[in-house]
Design a protein around this motif. Sequence first.
Motif, PDB file in Angstrom:
ATOM      1  N   LYS A 178      18.256-101.279 112.535  1.00  0.00           N
ATOM      2  CA  LYS A 178      17.737-102.297 113.450  1.00  0.00           C
ATOM      3  C   LYS A 178      17.645-101.754 114.872  1.00  0.00           C
ATOM      4  O   LYS A 178      16.673-102.018 115.591  1.00  0.00           O
ATOM      5  CB  LYS A 178      18.632-103.537 113.411  1.00  0.00           C
ATOM      6  CG  LYS A 178      18.097-104.696 114.237  1.00  0.00           C
ATOM      7  CD  LYS A 178      18.940-105.944 114.056  1.00  0.00           C
ATOM      8  CE  LYS A 178      18.360-107.106 114.859  1.00  0.00           C
ATOM      9  NZ  LYS A 178      19.157-108.343 114.683  1.00  0.00           N
ATOM     10  N   THR A 179      18.643-100.967 115.278  1.00  0.00           N
ATOM     11  CA  THR A 179      18.619-100.367 116.614  1.00  0.00           C
ATOM     12  C   THR A 179      17.456 -99.392 116.747  1.00  0.00           C
ATOM     13  O   THR A 179      16.735 -99.385 117.756  1.00  0.00           O
ATOM     14  CB  THR A 179      19.942 -99.637 116.895  1.00  0.00           C
ATOM     15  OG1 THR A 179      21.011-100.588 116.872  1.00  0.00           O
ATOM     16  CG2 THR A 179      19.909 -98.951 118.253  1.00  0.00           C
ATOM     17  N   ALA A 201      22.544-102.138 110.689  1.00  0.00           N
ATOM     18  CA  ALA A 201      22.568-102.303 112.147  1.00  0.00           C
ATOM     19  C   ALA A 201      21.996-101.071 112.841  1.00  0.00           C
ATOM     20  O   ALA A 201      21.320-101.180 113.874  1.00  0.00           O
ATOM     21  CB  ALA A 201      23.992-102.566 112.624  1.00  0.00           C
ATOM     22  N   THR A 202      22.258 -99.893 112.271  1.00  0.00           N
ATOM     23  CA  THR A 202      21.712 -98.656 112.840  1.00  0.00           C
ATOM     24  C   THR A 202      20.194 -98.646 112.736  1.00  0.00           C
ATOM     25  O   THR A 202      19.486 -98.284 113.688  1.00  0.00           O
ATOM     26  CB  THR A 202      22.293 -97.432 112.107  1.00  0.00           C
ATOM     27  OG1 THR A 202      23.710 -97.427 112.272  1.00  0.00           O
ATOM     28  CG2 THR A 202      21.714 -96.136 112.652  1.00  0.00           C
TER      29      THR A 202
END
Length: 227
Positions: free
Chosen positions: A195-196, A192-193
């Motif tokens: 992707k951000t 998720a990191t």
Amino acid sequence: MTHQAIRVLLVDDQPLLRMGLATILSTEPGVEVVGEASNGREALAQVEALDPDVVCMDVQMPHMDGIEATKALTASGARAAVLILTTFDRDDFLFETLNAGASGFLLKTAGPEQLIHAIQVLAGGESLLAPEVTGRVLDRMFTEPADEPKAASQPVPELPVPLTRREDEILAMLVTGKSNADIAEELFVGPATVKTHVSNILMKLDVKDRIHAVIWAYEHGYVDAQG
């Protein structure tokens, strides 16, 4: 169909092929075929009228081919992502469609699962290339024929919001073809990191997906300049 279904426009000059694609996609509850077109001109009108999420675009068509139609869609600012579907495994089609703004490239020999997966990926704002062509994209970008001089890169522009050091690092990894999962594992962070960070990179470079971030980095010599 629910309002959350991925809206797909099919563009191909062969009615039987459009029918076959529509039949395949009808088996996927999260996908809705909202329209069809037989050439690029019709596709432009249908995109304006139907606002699809993904356009499955053939290359060779009468009146306006898929490359010109993709260029026109990109120039118009249409939000639809273009997935090129072609019979021909040709480098000129591949690179011209990517430069025109396509976010995905599949051969028509792909199976139903590959097609549905590609549509889902593009609808989610990502990009996808057929496994058969991914290596050729990287080879084309980072190797030059021995008898040809290397093309000069465009100057690295001063970005309104510069990339952070971590974003520089991740852009360099995108250039080598690494996935979000690969990057997360190498940097010891969560997917998720990553992707951000990728989303921030796309926003700062003003490109719509990771393929075009890689093209941007190559054209501007950005990775070399940062390295």
